[in-house]
Structures are given as structure tokens and as C-alpha cells.
Scaffold this motif. Structure first.
Motif, PDB file in Angstrom:
ATOM      1  N   UNK A  79       0.832  -1.212   0.000  1.00 27.20           N
ATOM      2  CA  UNK A  79       0.000   0.000   0.000  1.00 27.20           C
ATOM      3  C   UNK A  79       0.864   1.260   0.000  1.00 27.20           C
ATOM      4  N   UNK A  80       1.892   1.275   0.872  1.00 25.93           N
ATOM      5  CA  UNK A  80       2.786   2.454   0.915  1.00 25.93           C
ATOM      6  C   UNK A  80       3.498   2.633  -0.423  1.00 25.93           C
ATOM      7  N   UNK A  81       3.957   1.531  -1.003  1.00 28.59           N
ATOM      8  CA  UNK A  81       4.681   1.607  -2.270  1.00 28.59           C
ATOM      9  C   UNK A  81       3.769   2.110  -3.379  1.00 28.59           C
ATOM     10  N   UNK A  82       2.539   1.590  -3.434  1.00 30.75           N
ATOM     11  CA  UNK A  82       1.594   2.042  -4.457  1.00 30.75           C
ATOM     12  C   UNK A  82       1.260   3.519  -4.275  1.00 30.75           C
ATOM     13  N   UNK A  83       1.083   3.961  -3.041  1.00 29.83           N
ATOM     14  CA  UNK A  83       0.800   5.370  -2.777  1.00 29.83           C
ATOM     15  C   UNK A  83       1.973   6.235  -3.234  1.00 29.83           C
ATOM     16  N   UNK A  84       3.192   5.759  -2.996  1.00 29.88           N
ATOM     17  CA  UNK A  84       4.381   6.488  -3.429  1.00 29.88           C
ATOM     18  C   UNK A  84       4.435   6.575  -4.957  1.00 29.88           C
ATOM     19  N   UNK A  88       4.300   9.939  -7.327  1.00 27.39           N
ATOM     20  CA  UNK A  88       5.313  10.262  -8.335  1.00 27.39           C
ATOM     21  C   UNK A  88       4.672  10.604  -9.671  1.00 27.39           C
ATOM     22  N   UNK A  89       3.600   9.884 -10.016  1.00 30.67           N
ATOM     23  CA  UNK A  89       2.924  10.187 -11.268  1.00 30.67           C
ATOM     24  C   UNK A  89       2.096  11.461 -11.155  1.00 30.67           C
ATOM     25  N   UNK A  90       1.434  11.667 -10.021  1.00 31.15           N
ATOM     26  CA  UNK A  90       0.587  12.845  -9.841  1.00 31.15           C
ATOM     27  C   UNK A  90       1.418  14.113  -9.725  1.00 31.15           C
ATOM     28  N   UNK A  91       2.570  14.022  -9.085  1.00 31.92           N
ATOM     29  CA  UNK A  91       3.420  15.197  -8.873  1.00 31.92           C
ATOM     30  C   UNK A  91       4.575  15.249  -9.859  1.00 31.92           C
ATOM     31  N   UNK A  92       4.382  14.691 -11.022  1.00 25.76           N
ATOM     32  CA  UNK A  92       5.432  14.674 -12.037  1.00 25.76           C
ATOM     33  C   UNK A  92       5.716  16.065 -12.580  1.00 25.76           C
TER      34      UNK A  92
END
Length: 101
Positions: A79-84, A88-92
């Protein structure tokens, strides 16, 4: 997978199956371009396999308790990895709108 009379073991198998599906899903996604993707994914897959091996080899209360805790840790880590990854994609980097003629 054969059904089992032990509800704890059955629940662990269900949770591990869901984790395995999530690992397979992310393996085929565009996130594979991220840094350290393969090594992190391999770590999750190895942890998954270790838990599965533990409960397949022995179904003692102690082993099931350890497998339950390890599965919870695996699920939380995923879950933490997916959120990260999502961050990364949202704040690209911002996109530059340009028109070529």
C-alpha cells in the motif's frame, strides 16, 4: 488450491492471493519505468513466496501467527509503495502545452 478446514489458513491464502494479484498487476503497469522498480517488486514477491512457503510447510499456531503478521506487513508495504508510485505520477513534471504546425 485445495480448500482447507482451518479458517485462519484459508483467510491467509485469500490475502496472499490478493497480494500476488496486485504484484502481477503492478508488474505490467507503466510504473516499471521508475527507479528501483524491479528490485522493490522482487523484494515484495520474495516476501510473498516466503510467507506462502511457511504456511504450506507447516500450519502450527505459531507459524500461522507469524504468517498473519508477515502478510499484514506485506500488505501495508505494498500500500505504501503504491501510494508512493501514485504520488510520483501525480506530482510529475509539469506538461508543456505546445502546438506544432
Amino acid at each position: 488450491m485445495a480448500t482447507t478446514a482451518n479458517p485462519v489458513l484459508s483467510k491467509l491464502h485469500e490475502r496472499l492471493n490478493r497480494a500476488e494479484e496486485r504484484i502481477a498487476h503492478i508488474r505490467g503497469s507503466s510504473a516499471s519505468e521508475l527507479e528501483n522498480f524491479e528490485s522493490t517488486l522482487a523484494d515484495f514477491a520474495d516476501r510473498h513466496q516466503a510467507i506462502r512457503s511457511l504456511i504450506d510447510e507447516t500450519a502450527t499456531e505459531t507459524a500461522l501467527a507469524k504468517a498473519d503478521k508477515d502478510t499484514s506487513d506485506l500488505e501495508a508495504g505494498l500500500e505504501r509503495w503504491f501510494a508512493d508510485i501514485d504520488r510520483k505520477f501525480a506530482d510529475g513534471p509539469p506538461r508543456v502545452n505546445s502546438v506544432s504546425m
